[in-house]
Design an enzyme around this catalytic site. Structure first.
Site, PDB file in Angstrom:
ATOM      1  N   HIS A 137       0.830  -1.207   0.000  1.00 29.58           N
ATOM      2  CA  HIS A 137       0.000   0.000   0.000  1.00 29.58           C
ATOM      3  C   HIS A 137       0.866   1.259   0.000  1.00 29.58           C
ATOM      4  O   HIS A 137       2.098   1.179   0.029  1.00 29.58           O
ATOM      5  CB  HIS A 137      -1.026  -0.022   1.121  1.00 29.58           C
ATOM      6  CG  HIS A 137      -0.428  -0.066   2.504  1.00 29.58           C
ATOM      7  ND1 HIS A 137       0.308   0.954   3.025  1.00 29.58           N
ATOM      8  CD2 HIS A 137      -0.475  -1.025   3.457  1.00 29.58           C
ATOM      9  CE1 HIS A 137       0.690   0.644   4.247  1.00 29.58           C
ATOM     10  NE2 HIS A 137       0.241  -0.561   4.533  1.00 29.58           N
ATOM     11  N   HIS A 147       3.809   1.702   2.395  1.00 28.43           N
ATOM     12  CA  HIS A 147       5.046   0.981   2.078  1.00 28.43           C
ATOM     13  C   HIS A 147       5.910   1.762   1.094  1.00 28.43           C
ATOM     14  O   HIS A 147       7.135   1.659   1.114  1.00 28.43           O
ATOM     15  CB  HIS A 147       4.728  -0.394   1.460  1.00 28.43           C
ATOM     16  CG  HIS A 147       3.977  -1.302   2.378  1.00 28.43           C
ATOM     17  ND1 HIS A 147       2.879  -2.023   1.972  1.00 28.43           N
ATOM     18  CD2 HIS A 147       4.149  -1.591   3.683  1.00 28.43           C
ATOM     19  CE1 HIS A 147       2.426  -2.725   2.986  1.00 28.43           C
ATOM     20  NE2 HIS A 147       3.175  -2.479   4.042  1.00 28.43           N
ATOM     21  N   CYS A 172      -0.564  -7.549  20.708  1.00 26.92           N
ATOM     22  CA  CYS A 172      -1.329  -7.058  19.557  1.00 26.92           C
ATOM     23  C   CYS A 172      -0.901  -7.844  18.327  1.00 26.92           C
ATOM     24  O   CYS A 172       0.265  -7.805  17.935  1.00 26.92           O
ATOM     25  CB  CYS A 172      -1.090  -5.567  19.305  1.00 26.92           C
ATOM     26  SG  CYS A 172      -1.814  -5.059  17.712  1.00 26.92           S
ATOM     27  N   CYS A 188       0.310  -5.589  15.316  1.00 26.48           N
ATOM     28  CA  CYS A 188       1.692  -5.110  15.421  1.00 26.48           C
ATOM     29  C   CYS A 188       2.652  -6.281  15.610  1.00 26.48           C
ATOM     30  O   CYS A 188       3.856  -6.095  15.542  1.00 26.48           O
ATOM     31  CB  CYS A 188       1.887  -4.195  16.627  1.00 26.48           C
ATOM     32  SG  CYS A 188       0.829  -2.764  16.714  1.00 26.48           S
ATOM     33  N   CYS A 203      -5.750  -1.760  20.228  1.00 24.80           N
ATOM     34  CA  CYS A 203      -4.605  -1.161  19.529  1.00 24.80           C
ATOM     35  C   CYS A 203      -5.084   0.032  18.703  1.00 24.80           C
ATOM     36  O   CYS A 203      -5.957  -0.116  17.846  1.00 24.80           O
ATOM     37  CB  CYS A 203      -3.929  -2.180  18.618  1.00 24.80           C
ATOM     38  SG  CYS A 203      -2.704  -1.408  17.548  1.00 24.80           S
ATOM     39  N   HIS A 240      -4.393  -0.642  14.879  1.00 23.08           N
ATOM     40  CA  HIS A 240      -5.121  -1.712  14.184  1.00 23.08           C
ATOM     41  C   HIS A 240      -6.598  -1.814  14.571  1.00 23.08           C
ATOM     42  O   HIS A 240      -7.327  -2.613  13.992  1.00 23.08           O
ATOM     43  CB  HIS A 240      -4.414  -3.052  14.396  1.00 23.08           C
ATOM     44  CG  HIS A 240      -3.039  -3.073  13.794  1.00 23.08           C
ATOM     45  ND1 HIS A 240      -1.909  -2.753  14.515  1.00 23.08           N
ATOM     46  CD2 HIS A 240      -2.631  -3.296  12.527  1.00 23.08           C
ATOM     47  CE1 HIS A 240      -0.860  -2.810  13.711  1.00 23.08           C
ATOM     48  NE2 HIS A 240      -1.265  -3.132  12.511  1.00 23.08           N
ATOM     49  N   LYS A 274      -6.187   8.189   8.912  1.00 20.86           N
ATOM     50  CA  LYS A 274      -5.374   6.998   8.751  1.00 20.86           C
ATOM     51  C   LYS A 274      -6.029   6.095   7.715  1.00 20.86           C
ATOM     52  O   LYS A 274      -7.244   5.947   7.710  1.00 20.86           O
ATOM     53  CB  LYS A 274      -5.343   6.286  10.113  1.00 20.86           C
ATOM     54  CG  LYS A 274      -4.202   5.344  10.272  1.00 20.86           C
ATOM     55  CD  LYS A 274      -4.319   4.611  11.601  1.00 20.86           C
ATOM     56  CE  LYS A 274      -3.978   3.145  11.416  1.00 20.86           C
ATOM     57  NZ  LYS A 274      -2.641   2.863  10.943  1.00 20.86           N
ATOM     58  N   LYS A 276      -8.947  -0.216   6.018  1.00 16.61           N
ATOM     59  CA  LYS A 276      -9.945  -0.924   5.210  1.00 16.61           C
ATOM     60  C   LYS A 276     -11.341  -0.675   5.749  1.00 16.61           C
ATOM     61  O   LYS A 276     -12.300  -0.539   4.993  1.00 16.61           O
ATOM     62  CB  LYS A 276      -9.638  -2.418   5.196  1.00 16.61           C
ATOM     63  CG  LYS A 276      -8.481  -2.719   4.275  1.00 16.61           C
ATOM     64  CD  LYS A 276      -8.386  -4.208   3.977  1.00 16.61           C
ATOM     65  CE  LYS A 276      -7.060  -4.488   3.300  1.00 16.61           C
ATOM     66  NZ  LYS A 276      -6.265  -5.498   3.981  1.00 16.61           N
TER      67      LYS A 276
HETATM   68  N1  MSP Z   1       7.074  -6.475   9.150  1.00 15.76           N
HETATM   69  C1  MSP Z   1       7.242  -5.283   9.903  1.00 15.76           C
HETATM   70  C2  MSP Z   1       8.609  -4.676   9.640  1.00 15.76           C
HETATM   71  C3  MSP Z   1       9.777  -5.563   9.969  1.00 15.76           C
HETATM   72  S1  MSP Z   1      11.293  -4.765   9.670  1.00 15.76           S
HETATM   73  C4  MSP Z   1      12.428  -5.797  10.315  1.00 15.76           C
HETATM   74  C5  MSP Z   1       6.173  -4.256   9.533  1.00 15.76           C
HETATM   75  N2  MSP Z   1       5.561  -4.393   8.368  1.00 15.76           N
HETATM   76  S2  MSP Z   1       4.433  -3.410   7.813  1.00 15.76           S
HETATM   77  O1  MSP Z   1       4.013  -3.988   6.576  1.00 15.76           O
HETATM   78  O2  MSP Z   1       3.430  -3.207   8.795  1.00 15.76           O
HETATM   79  O3  MSP Z   1       5.118  -2.035   7.556  1.00 15.76           O
HETATM   80  C6  MSP Z   1       6.201  -1.913   6.645  1.00 15.76           C
HETATM   81  C7  MSP Z   1       6.684  -0.457   6.572  1.00 15.76           C
HETATM   82  O4  MSP Z   1       5.644   0.372   6.066  1.00 15.76           O
HETATM   83  C8  MSP Z   1       7.066   0.124   7.924  1.00 15.76           C
HETATM   84  O5  MSP Z   1       8.212   0.952   7.795  1.00 15.76           O
HETATM   85  C9  MSP Z   1       5.870   0.956   8.289  1.00 15.76           C
HETATM   86  O6  MSP Z   1       6.146   1.995   9.162  1.00 15.76           O
HETATM   87  C10 MSP Z   1       5.481   1.480   6.925  1.00 15.76           C
HETATM   88  N3  MSP Z   1       4.098   1.945   6.894  1.00 15.76           N
HETATM   89  C11 MSP Z   1       2.978   1.210   7.063  1.00 15.76           C
HETATM   90  N4  MSP Z   1       1.893   2.047   6.952  1.00 15.76           N
HETATM   91  C12 MSP Z   1       2.314   3.307   6.704  1.00 15.76           C
HETATM   92  C13 MSP Z   1       1.682   4.534   6.397  1.00 15.76           C
HETATM   93  N5  MSP Z   1       0.379   4.687   6.385  1.00 15.76           N
HETATM   94  N6  MSP Z   1       2.493   5.581   6.072  1.00 15.76           N
HETATM   95  C14 MSP Z   1       3.851   5.471   6.007  1.00 15.76           C
HETATM   96  N7  MSP Z   1       4.461   4.340   6.302  1.00 15.76           N
HETATM   97  C15 MSP Z   1       3.743   3.276   6.772  1.00 15.76           C
HETATM   98  O7  MSP Z   1       5.972  -3.331  10.303  1.00 15.76           O
END
Ligand code: MSP
Length: 469
Positions: free
Chosen positions: A18, A21, A124, A127, A143, A146, A293, A296
């Site tokens: 998304h 990421h 959680c 997380c 949370c 989430h 934020k 879904k």
């Molecule tokens: N799997 C863990 C990370 C492990 S690293 C050893 C995780 N995954 S995640 O899919 O939830 O998030 C991946 C990255 O995307 C993280 O850096 C997270 O902060 C970032 N983001 C997830 N949602 C976001 C936004 N809405 N905006 C910006 N970054 C965000 O956490």
């Protein structure tokens, strides 16, 4: 030559890539291109976090074998990264058997700092994090990220003795030996560190079977974060290979929500392994949509593909690298996106079209791109203020537009053709000098601009770089 190693967080594969990421990848790519511009050799890791209860449950829900589910989604992330124009050197998947074996060796090396105890408390699943009673109460049992109630756990687990390393971690952060950017997040984390408890690093297999087995104990699998954080060094070959060419990392990039894992648990693991701490940890903010934020349940999730399809990749990179702050939250709305695209088209697209057209009329030959020092730009980049560095380039672009208006080369061509040529050549040379750095943010656009203005005879592109539709 030693390599500068940049890392990105590895996303869970329980869903599609998304917008959030994208931030990790765009920032990492920008830093990578900047460092290469400065003559450094860079290694950039990306990957997927594939273990844990969340992924296991999602696969079951969809009736797909979990490894197959992970395979499908890991591929989506690779495709996604490519679609952003981001180039990584290494891609790690935590279900790779090589990673799994290396994690087990890491566990064994940490043995002196691991003990077994009973965990009674909150968790959680979103997380994949243990939650203190205080956090549980402060958040009313749910949370905030989430919007799911915390789960009560009562299980026997292995623990990592964070207390063995707390003082050392604090010192490294306070002195910026391990530098956290932005500084307000550093302060925030130092506060958290005070009360940071030892961390449970395993889960009973009967609760979570989708994980790396704990060496010497069939009844337990590793806590997904231990497995995930290890990726940064297992991909380099640790502990089978010497990683000193790449480790410590130059910069680790994460979102603000996972800073504490990277500033607390990860340094404890590194110290336990006798490895140096990374030089920098950059925590970026969150992308919201219409001020909310993305979620879904709220139904406001915008697929990045939809945004990419609207005006192409350069417009996407332009918006998220210039109009989203590197370190604070940033809001996406379609209105802002349109305004940003118009700015790109009007300031840069028009400049290229106009200047190239004038050059063609006055038969100006392509010029050589020259690298010029720009201390203000470098200072911003080095402070991880990428959006402000981008602003500096944009000021230069606006300046060139103003110069064309003021110097009126089309009028000069009639009265003093020699002077008109000189003015145009100077404009081209100055544009190419800006373009050299523009390539850090908008590589494809910069390549087009370079082609236009360095070719034997300058002429405008058949269609403008950023057409209005
Ligand atoms: N799997 C863990 C990370 C492990 S690293 C050893 C995780 N995954 S995640 O899919 O939830 O998030 C991946 C990255 O995307 C993280 O850096 C997270 O902060 C970032 N983001 C997830 N949602 C976001 C936004 N809405 N905006 C910006 N970054 C965000 O956490």
């Amino acid at each position: 030559m030693k390599e500068s190693y940049i890392t990105t967080a590895i996303p869970y594969v329980n869903g599609n890539p998304h917008l959030g990421h994208a931030m990790d990848y765009l920032l990492a790519d920008t830093l990578r291109r900047y460092m290469m511009y400065c003559g450094k050799k860079v290694r950039l890791q990306a990957g997927t976090d594939e273990h844990g209860s969340k992924i296991f449950k999602k696969a079951a829900e969809q009736g797909i074998p979990v490894q197959e589910f992970a395979d499908q989604n890991a591929q989506k992330f690779q495709d996604f990264i490519h679609s952003l124009g981001v180039e990584y050197t290494d891609f790690i998947r935590t279900t790779d058997p090589k990673h799994e074996r290396r994690c087990q060796k890491i566990w064994e090396k940490l043995a002196d700092h691991i003990y077994k105890d009973k965990y009674e408390g909150w968790y959680c699943e979103g997380c994949e994090a243990y939650v203190t009673d205080k956090e549980h109460d402060d958040n009313g049992g749910e949370c905030p990220d989430h919007k799911k109630p915390y789960i009560k756990l009562s299980e026997e687990n292995y623990y990592l003795r964070i207390s063995d390393f707390k003082d050392r971690i604090r010192e490294a952060i306070e002195t910026d030996e391990f530098k956290i950017t932005p500084s307000f997040r550093k302060k925030e984390f130092l506060n958290l560190l005070k009360d940071m408890p030892d961390v449970s690093i395993s889960r009973p297999k009967e609760q979570v079977e989708w994980g790396i087995p704990v060496p010497g104990d069939d009844s337990q699998v590793m806590y997904v974060w231990i497995d995930a954080l290890s990726n940064y060094i297992t991909i380099l070959g640790y502990p089978d290979e010497d990683i000193s060419d790449d480790w410590p990392a130059h910069t680790q990039i994460v979102g603000k929500d996972i800073l504490r894992f990277h500033a607390g648990i990860w340094p404890a693991m590194l110290l336990g392994l006798g490895l140096p701490l990374s030089h920098n940890l950059l925590a970026h903010g969150f992308i919201t949509v219409n001020g909310e934020k993305m979620s879904k349940s709220v139904g406001n999730v915008i697929a990045p593909e939809e945004i990419l399809a609207k005006h192409g990749l350069a417009a996407f990179r332009y918006f998220f690298l210039r109009h989203a702050s590197t370190t604070d939250d940033a809001d996406f709305t379609w209105d802002k996106y349109e305004a940003s695209y118009n700015e790109l088209a009007n300031d840069l697209g028009n400049l290229v079209q106009r200047l190239a057209t004038l050059c063609k009329k006055n038969t100006i030959a392509g010029q050589k791109a020259e690298q010029r020092a720009n201390a203000d730009f470098d200072a911003r980049m080095e402070k991880y203020e990428f959006n402000f560095a981008f602003d500096i380039l944009w000021d230069g672009i606006s300046e060139l537009n103003k110069r064309i208006d003021a110097e009126k080369p089309w009028a000069l061509a009639k009265t003093d053709p020699k002077k008109a040529k000189d003015v145009l050549i100077k404009l081209v040379v100055d544009l190419l000098a800006i373009n050299d750095r523009l390539a850090i943010f908008l590589p494809d656009t910069a390549a087009q601009i370079e082609e236009i203005f360095t070719s034997e005879a300058i002429q405008p592109p058949a269609t403008p770089l950023f057409p209005k539709n």
